[in-house]
Design a protein around this motif. Structure first.
Motif, PDB file in Angstrom:
ATOM      1  N   LYS A 193      -7.294  -7.564   1.543  1.00  0.00           N
ATOM      2  CA  LYS A 193      -6.554  -8.201   2.633  1.00  0.00           C
ATOM      3  C   LYS A 193      -5.110  -7.736   2.727  1.00  0.00           C
ATOM      4  O   LYS A 193      -4.465  -7.914   3.752  1.00  0.00           O
ATOM      5  CB  LYS A 193      -6.578  -9.718   2.441  1.00  0.00           C
ATOM      6  N   SER A 194      -4.602  -7.184   1.643  1.00  0.00           N
ATOM      7  CA  SER A 194      -3.191  -6.798   1.617  1.00  0.00           C
ATOM      8  C   SER A 194      -2.970  -5.967   0.351  1.00  0.00           C
ATOM      9  O   SER A 194      -3.837  -5.903  -0.521  1.00  0.00           O
ATOM     10  CB  SER A 194      -2.324  -8.062   1.586  1.00  0.00           C
ATOM     11  N   ASN A 196       0.084  -6.552  -1.104  1.00  0.00           N
ATOM     12  CA  ASN A 196       1.338  -7.239  -1.389  1.00  0.00           C
ATOM     13  C   ASN A 196       0.989  -8.563  -2.091  1.00  0.00           C
ATOM     14  O   ASN A 196       0.300  -9.409  -1.519  1.00  0.00           O
ATOM     15  CB  ASN A 196       2.050  -7.485  -0.048  1.00  0.00           C
ATOM     16  N   HIS A 199       1.800 -11.733  -0.189  1.00  0.00           N
ATOM     17  CA  HIS A 199       0.848 -12.062   0.876  1.00  0.00           C
ATOM     18  C   HIS A 199      -0.399 -12.710   0.302  1.00  0.00           C
ATOM     19  O   HIS A 199      -0.919 -13.675   0.853  1.00  0.00           O
ATOM     20  CB  HIS A 199       0.464 -10.798   1.652  1.00  0.00           C
ATOM     21  N   THR A 228     -10.646  -3.930   5.499  1.00  0.00           N
ATOM     22  CA  THR A 228      -9.315  -4.506   5.681  1.00  0.00           C
ATOM     23  C   THR A 228      -9.185  -4.961   7.126  1.00  0.00           C
ATOM     24  O   THR A 228      -9.261  -4.138   8.054  1.00  0.00           O
ATOM     25  CB  THR A 228      -8.218  -3.481   5.341  1.00  0.00           C
ATOM     26  N   ASN A 235      -0.183  -7.246   7.540  1.00  0.00           N
ATOM     27  CA  ASN A 235      -0.543  -6.188   6.591  1.00  0.00           C
ATOM     28  C   ASN A 235      -0.617  -4.819   7.244  1.00  0.00           C
ATOM     29  O   ASN A 235      -1.237  -3.911   6.697  1.00  0.00           O
ATOM     30  CB  ASN A 235      -1.902  -6.511   5.935  1.00  0.00           C
ATOM     31  N   GLU A 240       2.086  -0.341   3.816  1.00  0.00           N
ATOM     32  CA  GLU A 240       1.058  -1.162   3.167  1.00  0.00           C
ATOM     33  C   GLU A 240      -0.338  -0.564   3.373  1.00  0.00           C
ATOM     34  O   GLU A 240      -1.158  -0.532   2.450  1.00  0.00           O
ATOM     35  CB  GLU A 240       1.109  -2.597   3.695  1.00  0.00           C
TER      36      GLU A 240
END
Ligand code: SF4
Length: 364
Positions: A193-194, A196, A199, A228, A235, A240
């Motif tokens: 999903k990310s 980060n 996040h 994703t 994102n 990213e």
């Protein structure tokens, strides 16, 4: 009428993925949260709970069953055109604001999410899958890791009936859960999903267990595809997207990466819907990072050839798709390019039969 939590508390049995910590606490290790749980309390997912010194886990019901094209999961390198009998229970270990399955995944947390449950047995689900003409059976709609014992019981019966099995998961697994699943799960889709950690914490998780699970799922020989959902402003920065693609390519350039379009859902109504240009940009970043199979999803017919599978060696188009529909299939019986004989990684059938369905329907 009993509350949903009471109904679910009755439909349980003692699970496998847990250990005793001390006299007061047990630990569940079905997902990366690794909840220590006191007597009478549930874990973060709300569906696994400590009672009488043991961990009780969901059992004996389903909250959703549907016959889907396998392309909807999405798996693009596993039995193209197959019907994937899909079942789900309730609950999730994360709480993503844009969840497209929030009616089942957030049923215990959110009073607006009300999905009816019905009693089921592993035998009945496997039989119904066969009656529907399914080649695959998939645990999805809620996070399957938190209901892993039930999925394995269903998959044991399904394997005996000759079906391929799959998980559609957020990937917040543990090494112990993956070892438990490995004998029974063929296909594993993970939502990355990310890239980060902050996040991920907003969604209720952490980045590191997901990355660790992705490495392990591939190394352990599950067939792995990664999705994703490209959410504008969340994102979709070049940096990213590049970090995600580079990480996947570092595991294997042969992992299919699906970049899919977000549409407003559940509590995330602020970002704009993902545009075709956003997906084309994400796909270009995936290719530049070295990934050989990058797909763009959720905008049928709007992303050029990015719904198709092409040979990475000679460029020949091998599978043509539009949405969930397989329009053309040219792989050899051994899963090779007919022009240059390059082996295309995946779990292919030796013969492509006509697609069973291109849209979801309810069994029976
Ligand atoms: S599945 Fe995850 S969230 Fe649920 S009790 Fe186990 S470790 Fe906690």
């Amino acid at each position: 009428m009993p509350a949903l939590a009471e109904v679910l508390a009755e439909n349980t049995r003692v699970g496998t993925l847990w250990e005793r910590l001390d006299e007061r606490r047990i630990r569940c290790f079905a997902c990366g949260h690794r909840c220590p749980i006191l007597e009478g309390q549930p874990g973060v997912c709300k569906v696994r709970f400590h009672s009488g010194g043991e961990l009780h886990v969901p059992w004996g019901y389903v909250a959703g069953v549907q016959c889907d094209p396998i392309e909807k999961k999405p798996f693009h390198h596993a039995r193209p055109g197959a019907l994937a009998y899909s079942f789900g229970m309730l609950g999730c270990d994360l709480h993503c604001g844009y969840c497209q399955n929030w009616v089942t995944s957030q049923a215990i947390r959110d009073p607006l999410a009300a999905a009816p449950v019905r009693r089921a047995t592993p035998e009945a689900l496997a039989s119904q899958a066969v009656e529907c003409g399914a080649e695959a059976i998939v645990s999805t709609y809620n996070e399957p890791l938190i209901t892993a014992e039930w999925a394995v019981a269903v998959f044991e019966r399904a394997r005996a009936a000759g079906l391929v099995t799959g998980f559609v998961s957020n990937g917040n697994a543990t090494p112990e859960a993956l070892e438990y699943l490995r004998p029974w799960v063929d296909l594993y889709k993970v939502d990355l999903k990310s890239f980060n950690d902050r996040h991920y914490r907003e969604l209720g998780g952490r980045l590191e267990p997901i990355l660790d699970s992705l490495r392990r799922i591939h190394a352990m020989g599950f067939w792995l595809e990664v999705v994703t959902l490209v959410v504008p402003g969340f994102n979709d920065s070049d940096g990213e997207l590049h970090a995600m693609a580079e990480f996947l390519a570092g595991i294997s350039r042969d992992i299919p990466w699906h970049v899919t379009a977000f549409h407003k859902d559940y509590r995330m109504e602020e970002p704009a819907n993902t545009s075709p240009e956003d997906l084309l940009r994400a796909a270009r970043i995936g290719r530049e990072a070295g990934l050989r199979y990058v797909y763009a999803g959720n905008i049928p017919g709007g992303v050029g050839g990015l719904e198709d599978t092409a040979c990475p060696q000679c460029g020949e188009r091998l599978i043509r798709r539009r949405g969930f529909r397989v329009l053309e299939y040219r792989l050899s019986a051994e899963g090779r390019c007919p022009s240059c004989a390059t082996a295309i990684p995946g779990r292919w059938a030796s013969v492509f039969r006509a697609q069973r369905t291109e849209r979801p329907f309810l069994p029976g």
